[in-house]
Write a protein that holds these residues in place. Structure first.
Motif, mmCIF file in Angstrom:
data_model
loop_
_atom_site.group_PDB
_atom_site.id
_atom_site.type_symbol
_atom_site.label_atom_id
_atom_site.label_comp_id
_atom_site.label_asym_id
_atom_site.label_seq_id
_atom_site.Cartn_x
_atom_site.Cartn_y
_atom_site.Cartn_z
ATOM 1 N N UNK A 70 11.273 16.381 -37.267
ATOM 2 C CA UNK A 70 12.428 16.972 -38.124
ATOM 3 C C UNK A 70 12.089 16.408 -39.567
ATOM 4 N N UNK A 71 11.613 15.067 -39.882
ATOM 5 C CA UNK A 71 11.591 14.691 -41.301
ATOM 6 C C UNK A 71 10.213 14.318 -41.690
ATOM 7 N N UNK A 72 9.007 14.413 -40.901
ATOM 8 C CA UNK A 72 8.071 14.027 -41.101
ATOM 9 C C UNK A 72 7.914 12.430 -41.399
ATOM 10 N N UNK A 73 7.137 12.474 -42.733
ATOM 11 C CA UNK A 73 6.840 11.005 -42.932
ATOM 12 C C UNK A 73 8.317 10.523 -44.196
ATOM 13 N N UNK A 74 9.120 11.546 -44.175
ATOM 14 C CA UNK A 74 10.308 11.170 -45.131
ATOM 15 C C UNK A 74 10.920 9.767 -44.919
ATOM 16 N N UNK A 75 11.213 9.090 -45.782
ATOM 17 C CA UNK A 75 11.845 7.697 -45.781
ATOM 18 C C UNK A 75 12.956 7.847 -46.475
ATOM 19 N N UNK A 76 13.240 8.573 -47.526
ATOM 20 C CA UNK A 76 14.400 8.588 -48.366
ATOM 21 C C UNK A 76 14.615 10.090 -48.800
ATOM 22 N N UNK A 77 15.976 10.553 -48.635
ATOM 23 C CA UNK A 77 16.141 11.917 -49.219
ATOM 24 C C UNK A 77 17.376 11.869 -50.137
ATOM 25 N N UNK A 99 14.787 19.313 -40.922
ATOM 26 C CA UNK A 99 16.347 19.633 -40.913
ATOM 27 C C UNK A 99 16.997 18.088 -41.491
ATOM 28 N N UNK A 100 18.096 18.046 -42.250
ATOM 29 C CA UNK A 100 18.870 16.864 -42.805
ATOM 30 C C UNK A 100 19.980 16.415 -41.988
ATOM 31 N N UNK A 101 20.347 17.487 -40.889
ATOM 32 C CA UNK A 101 21.371 17.078 -40.056
ATOM 33 C C UNK A 101 20.851 16.515 -38.761
ATOM 34 N N UNK A 102 21.847 15.818 -38.204
ATOM 35 C CA UNK A 102 21.375 15.373 -36.656
ATOM 36 C C UNK A 102 21.995 16.562 -35.827
ATOM 37 N N UNK A 103 20.947 16.834 -35.056
ATOM 38 C CA UNK A 103 21.520 18.543 -34.268
ATOM 39 C C UNK A 103 20.430 18.318 -33.034
ATOM 40 N N UNK A 104 21.050 18.613 -31.938
ATOM 41 C CA UNK A 104 20.125 18.621 -30.670
ATOM 42 C C UNK A 104 19.391 19.833 -30.734
ATOM 43 N N UNK A 133 15.311 28.731 -61.947
ATOM 44 C CA UNK A 133 14.021 28.258 -62.021
ATOM 45 C C UNK A 133 13.971 26.595 -62.463
ATOM 46 N N UNK A 134 13.174 25.947 -61.840
ATOM 47 C CA UNK A 134 12.933 24.629 -62.025
ATOM 48 C C UNK A 134 14.262 23.696 -61.459
ATOM 49 N N UNK A 135 14.837 24.308 -60.428
ATOM 50 C CA UNK A 135 16.065 23.642 -59.870
ATOM 51 C C UNK A 135 15.838 23.459 -58.420
ATOM 52 N N UNK A 136 16.165 22.324 -57.897
ATOM 53 C CA UNK A 136 16.133 22.118 -56.513
ATOM 54 C C UNK A 136 17.386 21.334 -55.889
ATOM 55 N N UNK A 137 17.801 21.161 -54.707
ATOM 56 C CA UNK A 137 18.911 20.516 -54.345
ATOM 57 C C UNK A 137 18.509 19.448 -53.373
ATOM 58 N N UNK A 138 17.446 19.229 -53.014
ATOM 59 C CA UNK A 138 16.918 18.174 -52.178
ATOM 60 C C UNK A 138 15.502 17.479 -52.649
ATOM 61 N N UNK A 139 15.534 16.300 -52.550
ATOM 62 C CA UNK A 139 14.238 15.418 -52.894
ATOM 63 C C UNK A 139 14.065 14.632 -51.775
ATOM 64 N N UNK A 140 12.566 14.737 -51.368
ATOM 65 C CA UNK A 140 12.226 13.796 -49.987
ATOM 66 C C UNK A 140 11.324 12.817 -50.791
ATOM 67 N N UNK A 141 11.411 11.526 -50.309
ATOM 68 C CA UNK A 141 10.228 10.651 -50.707
ATOM 69 C C UNK A 141 9.771 9.856 -49.552
ATOM 70 N N UNK A 142 8.629 9.502 -49.819
ATOM 71 C CA UNK A 142 7.928 8.461 -48.617
ATOM 72 C C UNK A 142 6.807 7.973 -49.376
#
Length: 234
Positions: free
Chosen positions: A53-60, A192-197, A217-226
């Motif tokens: 779901x999130x790979x190595x993502x530790x913070x979103x 995914x960012x939501x808990x779902x089966x 252009x140059x805009x996002x709504x999610x940032x993932x950090x690892x």
């Protein structure tokens, strides 16, 4: 009754009690071992699900309404020492020429930085034009590599939080795109960012393509950090 018969019956009775005790202990041990095994299996399944779901993502960092500058993601990565991946994730509708329709799909704009969060992902520098569908979306649409699909994506400005700034801009935009491949769950296809089966219906587009499509252009709504760096990542 002779002393011998009394002793024999007593010994037989004690043997029955001992056998019952041994069986009870064996049953208890089996239950405990089964519980431990089930716990380890469940823990492994949860760990695998989180990885898919999130790979190595530790913070979103997620903005539920509106967007923020893509450069902010790079600035935060530089300040914290984390590896970062900017993502533009919007709701959309996907249709095919055969009449198949997928409402409520996630249209996810990513680039090679997103690919570094997983193992052997197809999100690399060659991912610049076609769409990549996860296995769930591909199966429901009955499409394969080389087929064409039509996307309709909601503009971020048209979402409730920014309705005052919409200025009459169309609520959604469309794009016909070729299916460049299928992303398996083990390749971050289940992102995914939501808990779902059940796995979400993900359609991945190059980040720049989705930004241009919705005029952000140059805009996002999610940032993932690892903090986990992949050696030799794309």
């Amino acid at each position: 009754m002779t002393p011998f018969r009394i002793a024999w019956r007593s010994l037989f009775h004690e043997a029955q009690l001992s056998l019952a005790l041994v069986l009870a202990i064996a049953l208890g041990v089996a239950v405990l071992l089964g519980a431990f095994a089930a716990g380890d299996t469940l823990k492994a399944a949860l760990r695998r699900h989180a990885r898919e779901t999130l790979g190595r993502t530790e913070l979103a960092l997620v903005r539920s309404s509106g967007t923020f500058r893509e450069e902010l993601v790079d600035d935060l990565a530089a300040d914290t020492g984390h590896q970062a991946a900017p993502v533009l994730r919007l709701r959309g509708v996907v249709t095919t020429d055969s009449g198949m329709r997928l409402a409520g799909a996630w249209i996810v704009g990513v680039d090679n930085r997103f690919g570094r969060l997983g193992d052997a992902t197809p999100f690399n520098t060659s991912f610049t034009q076609d769409a990549l569908l996860n296995r769930a979306a591909a199966d429901r649409l009955r499409v394969h590599r080389g087929d064409e699909i039509v996307l309709r994506v909601a503009r971020p400005e048209s979402l409730p939080g920014e309705a005052a700034f919409a200025g009459g801009v169309a609520a959604s935009v469309g794009l016909r795109v070729r299916v460049g491949g299928i992303v398996e769950d083990s390749q971050l296809g289940r992102f995914a960012l939501e808990a779902q089966a059940l796995p979400p219906d993900n359609v991945f587009l190059p980040l720049a393509v989705l930004q241009e499509l919705v005029g952000m252009h140059g805009r996002v709504n999610v940032a993932l950090f690892s903090t986990e760096i992949v050696a030799g990542g794309s």
